[in-house]
Design an enzyme around this catalytic site. Structure first.
Site, short mmCIF file in Angstrom:
data_model
loop_
_atom_site.label_atom_id
_atom_site.label_comp_id
_atom_site.label_asym_id
_atom_site.label_seq_id
_atom_site.Cartn_x
_atom_site.Cartn_y
_atom_site.Cartn_z
N GLN A 21 0.84 -1.21 0.00
CA GLN A 21 0.00 0.00 0.00
C GLN A 21 0.88 1.26 0.00
O GLN A 21 0.70 2.16 -0.83
CB GLN A 21 -0.89 0.02 1.24
N THR A 71 4.84 0.81 13.61
CA THR A 71 3.40 0.66 13.86
C THR A 71 2.96 1.10 15.25
O THR A 71 3.74 1.04 16.21
CB THR A 71 3.02 -0.83 13.67
N ASP A 72 1.69 1.48 15.34
CA ASP A 72 1.05 1.75 16.64
C ASP A 72 1.01 0.50 17.52
O ASP A 72 0.85 0.60 18.74
CB ASP A 72 -0.37 2.28 16.41
N TYR A 74 3.23 -9.57 15.98
CA TYR A 74 3.49 -8.52 14.98
C TYR A 74 4.12 -7.30 15.66
O TYR A 74 5.16 -6.80 15.21
CB TYR A 74 2.17 -8.14 14.29
N1 LIG Z 1 -1.32 -1.70 7.03
C1 LIG Z 1 -1.44 -1.07 8.20
O1 LIG Z 1 -2.57 -0.83 8.69
C2 LIG Z 1 -0.22 -0.61 8.95
C3 LIG Z 1 -0.40 -0.07 10.24
C4 LIG Z 1 0.72 0.35 10.94
C5 LIG Z 1 1.98 0.26 10.37
N2 LIG Z 1 2.12 -0.28 9.13
C6 LIG Z 1 3.47 -0.39 8.58
O2 LIG Z 1 3.55 0.40 7.40
C7 LIG Z 1 4.44 -0.21 6.48
C8 LIG Z 1 3.78 -0.38 5.13
O3 LIG Z 1 2.62 -1.20 5.30
P1 LIG Z 1 1.63 -1.56 4.09
O4 LIG Z 1 0.24 -1.52 4.63
O5 LIG Z 1 1.98 -0.77 2.89
O6 LIG Z 1 2.04 -3.09 3.89
P2 LIG Z 1 1.54 -4.12 2.76
O7 LIG Z 1 0.56 -3.46 1.85
O8 LIG Z 1 1.16 -5.36 3.48
O9 LIG Z 1 2.87 -4.36 1.93
C9 LIG Z 1 3.94 -5.05 2.47
C10 LIG Z 1 4.95 -5.32 1.39
O10 LIG Z 1 5.96 -6.16 1.96
C11 LIG Z 1 6.30 -7.12 1.00
N3 LIG Z 1 6.81 -8.35 1.60
C12 LIG Z 1 6.19 -9.15 2.51
N4 LIG Z 1 6.95 -10.24 2.74
C13 LIG Z 1 8.04 -10.12 1.97
C14 LIG Z 1 9.19 -10.94 1.74
N5 LIG Z 1 9.36 -12.11 2.37
N6 LIG Z 1 10.11 -10.52 0.86
C15 LIG Z 1 9.96 -9.36 0.18
N7 LIG Z 1 8.90 -8.55 0.34
C16 LIG Z 1 7.95 -8.93 1.22
C17 LIG Z 1 5.01 -7.41 0.26
O11 LIG Z 1 5.35 -7.96 -0.99
P3 LIG Z 1 4.35 -8.96 -1.74
O12 LIG Z 1 3.12 -8.16 -2.03
O13 LIG Z 1 5.15 -9.30 -2.96
O14 LIG Z 1 4.13 -10.08 -0.79
C18 LIG Z 1 4.38 -6.02 0.17
O15 LIG Z 1 4.82 -5.36 -0.99
C19 LIG Z 1 4.91 -1.51 7.13
O16 LIG Z 1 6.12 -1.30 7.80
C20 LIG Z 1 3.82 -1.80 8.16
O17 LIG Z 1 4.32 -2.57 9.24
C21 LIG Z 1 1.05 -0.71 8.40
#
Ligand SMILES: NC(=O)c1ccc[n+]([C@@H]2O[C@H](COP(=O)([O-])OP(=O)(O)OC[C@H]3O[C@@H](n4cnc5c(N)ncnc54)[C@H](OP(=O)(O)O)[C@@H]3O)[C@@H](O)[C@H]2O)c1
Length: 284
Positions: free
Chosen positions: A11, A100-101, A124
């Site tokens: 995302q 993250t929160d 997580y």
């Molecule tokens: N989503 C939330 O609500 C939220 C809340 C708080 C903090 N965050 C933090 O914000 C950041 C961005 O989150 P997001 O929502 O954009 O995450 P996301 O949409 O789940 O994307 C995560 C990415 O990580 C990649 N990934 C996962 N496993 C992998 C592996 N083994 N090797 C290489 N790539 C891998 C995925 O690739 P594939 O698609 O190819 O698997 C995907 O592109 C993260 O640090 C997350 O912890 C997110």
């Protein structure tokens, strides 16, 4: 600048790729390019590209599955970012990482500050906290943006889930006793780009550290759902339920509002009000 982005299809990663591509030389990597579980390739990949900044938008984000996939979550959220940070320190380039929160236990009664003690309640959250600590220890040129409740037009997120359920059901129960700040991935990416564009590598050590970066304002999941249905003109009946009525393998923080005051003070940037960004997203 030359920028290397891990997690280019996520995302936040895809929003970053779109924004950075306008002004910078960018290379994005996904899991097919390199599986982060094989962290031995991380160093050579970064060295080969010789970036000014590395941005890590990749993560293991399956919060409930992480409770049983502890090793995998740790490899992606802790060990891989640590290897990235170590290489950034060796090359003296900047490292921007997201957290993250969920590093907090959710017992606060006012917005969390960056200086508040983390106390993660889930695998997580623990692996993300271990990642934070490792990258800070490995690289003095690190900026961590802690965010929360992220959604984008595409992706498995709360907004898309609610829109799908509204078409499948007449009535829906949504948790009303957990509070946070919905964050549009594009807004977070825009702030991230401002942060790196306004920071000279020579001065990075002065501003390095943790910053909270979420949409402005707060609501509950119930309030978020109500706004989604109102903006999208869905007539599903919404019922407020409690956390106990919706048990999940990983506990959620009851309150995870993050103060963005430091981000505003140091970098002069803020994310828009969550309702404003949601309205723009749903209009599209
Ligand atoms: N989503 C939330 O609500 C939220 C809340 C708080 C903090 N965050 C933090 O914000 C950041 C961005 O989150 P997001 O929502 O954009 O995450 P996301 O949409 O789940 O994307 C995560 C990415 O990580 C990649 N990934 C996962 N496993 C992998 C592996 N083994 N090797 C290489 N790539 C891998 C995925 O690739 P594939 O698609 O190819 O698997 C995907 O592109 C993260 O640090 C997350 O912890 C997110």
């Amino acid at each position: 600048m030359r920028i290397l982005v891990f997690g280019k299809n996520g995302q936040v990663g895809s929003a970053l790729m779109a924004l950075l591509g306008e002004q910078h030389e960018v290379r994005g990597l996904d899991q097919e390019d390199m599986d982060l579980v094989q962290s031995s390739q991380i160093e050579s990949t970064i060295r080969d590209y010789q970036p000014d900044w590395v941005i890590n938008a990749s993560a293991y984000t399956a919060v409930d599955r992480a409770e049983t996939e502890v090793e995998l979550a740790d490899a992606i959220n802790h060990l891989a970012p640590a290897a990235m940070a170590k290489t950034c320190a060796a090359l003296n380039c900047g490292f921007l990482h997201y957290s993250t929160d969920y590093v907090f236990d959710g017992s606060a009664e006012r917005p969390y500050l960056e200086s508040d003690e983390p106390n993660p309640q889930s695998v997580y959250g623990s692996t993300k906290l271990a990642g934070e600590q490792a990258v800070m220890a490995e690289c003095p040129n690190t900026i961590i943006l802690r965010t929360a409740w992220v959604y984008a037009e595409q992706g498995a997120n709360f907004v898309n889930t609610m829109l799908r359920l509204a078409d499948e059901r007449d009535e829906l129960g949504v948790v009303s006793d957990q509070f946070g700040s919905p964050t549009l991935a594009y807004d977070l990416a825009r702030v991230s780009v401002s942060v790196i564009e306004s920071t000279q590598i020579e001065n990075l050590a002065n501003v390095a550290g943790i910053y909270h970066a979420t949409g402005s304002g707060m609501t509950s999941w119930f309030g978020f759902a109500r706004e989604i249905f109102s903006l999208a003109d869905k007539s599903v009946k919404l019922n407020a339920i409690n956390t106990e009525d919706y048990p999940t393998p990983a506990p959620r923080p009851h309150y995870s509002v993050l103060s963005n005051e430091k981000l505003q003070r140091v970098f002069g940037v803020a994310l828009p009000a969550w309702q404003e960004s949601l309205a723009k997203t749903l209009k599209k």
